[in-house]
Design a protein around this motif. Structure first.
Motif, PDB file in Angstrom:
ATOM      1  N   LEU A 187       0.822  -1.207   0.000  1.00 52.62           N
ATOM      2  CA  LEU A 187       0.000   0.000   0.000  1.00 52.62           C
ATOM      3  C   LEU A 187       0.852   1.252   0.000  1.00 52.62           C
ATOM      4  CD1 LEU A 187      -3.032  -0.615   2.353  1.00 52.62           C
ATOM      5  CD2 LEU A 187      -3.054  -0.192  -0.079  1.00 52.62           C
ATOM      6  N   SER A 188       1.918   1.262   0.788  1.00 50.96           N
ATOM      7  CA  SER A 188       2.757   2.461   0.855  1.00 50.96           C
ATOM      8  C   SER A 188       3.438   2.733  -0.475  1.00 50.96           C
ATOM      9  CB  SER A 188       3.794   2.326   1.963  1.00 50.96           C
ATOM     10  OG  SER A 188       4.683   1.275   1.686  1.00 50.96           O
ATOM     11  N   GLU A 220      -6.465   2.400  10.821  1.00 48.58           N
ATOM     12  CA  GLU A 220      -5.567   3.540  10.662  1.00 48.58           C
ATOM     13  C   GLU A 220      -4.235   3.303  11.387  1.00 48.58           C
ATOM     14  OE1 GLU A 220      -6.298   8.233  10.929  1.00 48.58           O
ATOM     15  OE2 GLU A 220      -6.647   7.164  12.815  1.00 48.58           O
ATOM     16  N   ALA A 221      -3.123   3.394  10.658  1.00 44.75           N
ATOM     17  CA  ALA A 221      -1.792   3.286  11.242  1.00 44.75           C
ATOM     18  C   ALA A 221      -1.203   4.678  11.462  1.00 44.75           C
ATOM     19  CB  ALA A 221      -0.870   2.477  10.341  1.00 44.75           C
ATOM     20  N   GLU A 235      -2.247   9.099  10.963  1.00 44.40           N
ATOM     21  CA  GLU A 235      -3.330  10.049  10.757  1.00 44.40           C
ATOM     22  C   GLU A 235      -3.549  10.262   9.261  1.00 44.40           C
ATOM     23  OE1 GLU A 235      -4.388  14.672  11.660  1.00 44.40           O
ATOM     24  OE2 GLU A 235      -3.082  13.619  13.070  1.00 44.40           O
ATOM     25  N   GLY A 236      -4.784  10.185   8.855  1.00 47.11           N
ATOM     26  CA  GLY A 236      -5.109  10.396   7.442  1.00 47.11           C
ATOM     27  C   GLY A 236      -5.243   9.105   6.644  1.00 47.11           C
ATOM     28  N   ASP A 237      -4.867   7.962   7.230  1.00 48.14           N
ATOM     29  CA  ASP A 237      -5.030   6.686   6.539  1.00 48.14           C
ATOM     30  C   ASP A 237      -6.502   6.363   6.360  1.00 48.14           C
ATOM     31  OD1 ASP A 237      -2.318   6.335   6.457  1.00 48.14           O
ATOM     32  OD2 ASP A 237      -2.257   4.638   7.846  1.00 48.14           O
ATOM     33  N   LEU A 238      -6.826   5.673   5.315  1.00 51.32           N
ATOM     34  CA  LEU A 238      -8.185   5.223   5.056  1.00 51.32           C
ATOM     35  C   LEU A 238      -8.399   3.873   5.717  1.00 51.32           C
ATOM     36  CD1 LEU A 238     -10.867   5.501   3.493  1.00 51.32           C
ATOM     37  CD2 LEU A 238      -9.745   4.339   1.584  1.00 51.32           C
ATOM     38  N   CYS A 239      -9.401   3.776   6.581  1.00 53.46           N
ATOM     39  CA  CYS A 239      -9.742   2.516   7.246  1.00 53.46           C
ATOM     40  C   CYS A 239     -10.847   1.835   6.441  1.00 53.46           C
ATOM     41  CB  CYS A 239     -10.248   2.779   8.657  1.00 53.46           C
ATOM     42  SG  CYS A 239      -9.063   3.601   9.702  1.00 53.46           S
ATOM     43  N   PHE A 240     -10.823   0.503   6.424  1.00 55.28           N
ATOM     44  CA  PHE A 240     -11.892  -0.215   5.746  1.00 55.28           C
ATOM     45  C   PHE A 240     -12.055  -1.610   6.315  1.00 55.28           C
ATOM     46  CE2 PHE A 240      -8.041  -0.164   3.141  1.00 55.28           C
ATOM     47  CZ  PHE A 240      -7.733  -1.516   3.070  1.00 55.28           C
TER      48      PHE A 240
END
Length: 102
Positions: A3-4, A90-91, A93-98
């Motif tokens: 993802l990164s 979320e790992a 701040e600002g990550d998208l959780c799903f």
């Protein structure tokens, strides 16, 4: 890591293709892959043989373009939907959780 590699805001979004058919390396400059993997396409000037790398791997090679389906192409405004295979929290701040799609 995968993802990164795809979400780097300082770079232009890459062309991403999903592998539809397994390709076994036949020559030194070939890129082998398995069904379901994703490839970052780096060059598609030849309509039959593209150059790229499997997401999460640094090896760059050539592969038949008809073995993959482009799922993200920023130049054409193309971004297909994705199905979540795993839950992600979320790992940073600002990550998208799903949640995992069923």
């Amino acid at each position: 890591k995968q993802l990164s590699e795809l979400k780097n805001p300082s770079k232009e979004r890459p062309i991403i293709a999903r592998v539809d058919f397994e390709f076994v390396v036949e020559e030194e400059n070939d890129l082998g892959f398995n069904v379901g993997q994703y490839v970052i396409v780096k060059d598609r000037s030849d309509p039959e043989w593209w150059t790229g790398s499997v997401v999460g791997d640094t090896k760059v090679g050539e592969f038949p373009s008809n073995y993959v389906t482009v799922v993200q192409d920023p130049a054409n405004g193309m971004l297909k939907q994705a199905k979540a295979l795993f839950e992600y929290n979320e790992a940073e701040e600002g990550d998208l959780c799903f949640k995992k799609d069923h």
